[in-house]
Design a protein around this motif. Structure first.
Motif, mmCIF file in Angstrom:
data_model
loop_
_atom_site.group_PDB
_atom_site.id
_atom_site.type_symbol
_atom_site.label_atom_id
_atom_site.label_comp_id
_atom_site.label_asym_id
_atom_site.label_seq_id
_atom_site.Cartn_x
_atom_site.Cartn_y
_atom_site.Cartn_z
ATOM 1 N N TYR A 338 0.793 -1.215 -0.207
ATOM 2 C CA TYR A 338 0.041 -0.067 -0.074
ATOM 3 C C TYR A 338 0.847 1.291 -0.022
ATOM 4 O O TYR A 338 1.794 1.393 0.697
ATOM 5 C CB TYR A 338 -0.762 -0.035 1.266
ATOM 6 N N PHE A 347 -6.717 3.654 4.750
ATOM 7 C CA PHE A 347 -6.467 2.279 4.332
ATOM 8 C C PHE A 347 -7.438 1.416 5.381
ATOM 9 O O PHE A 347 -7.536 1.426 6.620
ATOM 10 C CB PHE A 347 -4.997 1.992 5.014
ATOM 11 N N SER A 351 -4.749 -3.734 -0.866
ATOM 12 C CA SER A 351 -3.473 -3.388 -1.425
ATOM 13 C C SER A 351 -4.002 -2.523 -2.440
ATOM 14 O O SER A 351 -4.981 -2.578 -3.430
ATOM 15 C CB SER A 351 -2.946 -4.506 -2.035
ATOM 16 N N ASN A 352 -3.044 -1.755 -2.873
ATOM 17 C CA ASN A 352 -3.300 -0.476 -4.072
ATOM 18 C C ASN A 352 -1.968 -0.640 -4.820
ATOM 19 O O ASN A 352 -1.835 0.219 -5.742
ATOM 20 C CB ASN A 352 -3.721 0.656 -3.530
ATOM 21 N N GLN A 360 -7.341 -7.657 -4.651
ATOM 22 C CA GLN A 360 -7.976 -6.434 -3.803
ATOM 23 C C GLN A 360 -9.325 -6.769 -3.397
ATOM 24 O O GLN A 360 -9.761 -6.221 -2.327
ATOM 25 C CB GLN A 360 -8.150 -5.167 -4.823
#
Length: 390
Positions: A338, A347, A351-352, A360
């Motif tokens: 992240y 958050f 996950s990004n 995701q």
């Protein structure tokens, strides 16, 4: 043969003063509905087949009873009421019930080949602080088993939950400092650890061997003294293991925990027990940077994004002091999961960035994560840990 069995069943009455052991060099057998008792001054020396039993073999009296010989006996039912314990010099297997009443089953903790073995249908009853296994216990062909192990004073069981039937699993408990144990020649320095472990317990540890991936459940009580560990909370307690490959303590993770700092339990993530020499409790570390020290509400966090309105998002107190900031989160393998410029309480476990962004929809797995925050307005950086609970 049946008459001989009845004679054997009562040999302990006539032999306790006449000799110091019952020596089996023939084909000893205890038939269904019969009992054989060993006690007072009578040990068992087994040098021949003693493996087709259907009755009860009991160990009784106030003197230590020893089991030795060249052939490990296989019993059907076993009963322990021996105030000064039963000491095994070779393995003993039980096919049905082991009834703990008083006294322990002892063996040399330095010899993992000698243990009380619960066979594929074997079980136990009556285990307690005064009657348990002091030494190694084993089990055959099980997926779930709770080992009735402990030390002279306490029962300290460990539950092993394997992914498939494990042909053989063994376990023992040590109320000893891993850095300098007295019962085994190996040592496991509690200061030799990966950086994302803050403290390793120096009070107790377990040894578990199994080649099948499994989870373990460990419990703690007041004697475990986890309250003495800095930053110790139920959420910060983790299962750690001494890696045979890296010769240091590493995180085995948490899949669940409950209780308080005085009494509770923790369930590990899945690992292969035989890859580790010992396992015990650890805790994630305290922050050491200046900003976190000056702001004691900053540091390590607990996140449970389940929609209940409590700890759903990572809220880092004090971030408003530096709107020009950045947040990076890494898993315990060092992979970035992240990243956010000018972070504001966003958050919630997804996950990004990196390869995990493909997962995701299900979110990041439960466990301990490491984060780095840059407060550009204040020219400060600090790090910490968060535990993600699912």
């Amino acid at each position: 043969m049946r008459n001989l069995t009845y004679i054997v069943a009562f040999l302990w009455i006539g032999l306790t003063q006449a000799q110091t052991a019952l020596y089996n060099s023939g084909n000893l057998r205890v038939h269904a509905g019969t009992n054989m008792g060993l006690g007072l001054h009578t040990d068992l020396i087994n040098d021949s087949a003693f493996d087709q039993n259907q009755g009860l073999v009991g160990f009784y009296g106030n003197n230590m009873i020893q089991v030795s010989g060249n052939i490990p006996p296989i019993l059907w039912d076993m009963e322990i009421m021996a105030g000064n314990d039963v000491f095994l010099r070779n393995p003993v297997s039980v096919e049905n019930n082991t009834n703990f009443i008083e006294g322990n089953i002892d063996s040399d903790l330095g010899n993992r080949t000698v243990f009380l073995n619960f066979m594929d249908t074997g079980f136990f009853t009556g285990e307690s602080y005064i009657s348990k296994v002091i030494g190694f216990a084993g089990v055959n062909d099980r997926t779930v088993f709770s080992f009735p192990v402990g030390d002279q004073y306490q029962l300290r069981p460990l539950t092993l939950e394997s992914e498939t039937n494990a042909p053989l699993s063994i376990c023992a408990y040590f109320f000893e400092n891993p850095s300098s144990p007295t019962s085994i020649p190996q040592s496991f320095d509690v200061e030799q650890k990966v950086r994302d472990i803050g403290t390793v317990s120096n009070m107790e540890f377990w040894i578990v061997e199994s080649d099948v991936p499994a989870k373990v459940t460990l419990s703690w009580n007041a004697r475990s003294s986890l309250a003495l560990i800095p930053n110790a909370t139920v959420e910060s307690i983790i299962v750690v293991g001494w890696s045979k490959t890296s010769n240091q303590w590493v995180i085995l993770g948490n899949s669940a925990s409950s209780g308080d700092i005085a009494n509770g339990f923790v369930i590990s993530e899945t690992f292969v027990p035989s890859d580790y020499e010992a396992i015990t409790f650890g805790a994630i570390p305290l922050p050491t940077d200046t900003f976190a020290v000056n702001n004691p509400t900053l540091g390590n966090y607990f996140l449970s994004p389940n929609g209940d309105g409590v700890n759903d998002f990572l809220v880092i107190d004090g971030m408003e002091e530096s709107p020009n900031n950045s947040l990076q989160i890494f898993n315990r393998l060092g992979q970035k999961v992240y990243e956010k410029i000018n972070y504001v309480d966003e958050f919630y476990g997804l996950s990004n960035t990196g390869s995990l962004i493909m997962s995701q929809d299900i979110g990041l797995p439960e466990g301990v994560y490491y984060y780095l925050v840059s407060l550009n307005d204040l020219r400060l950086q600090y790090t910490g840990y968060l535990f993600l609970d699912r």
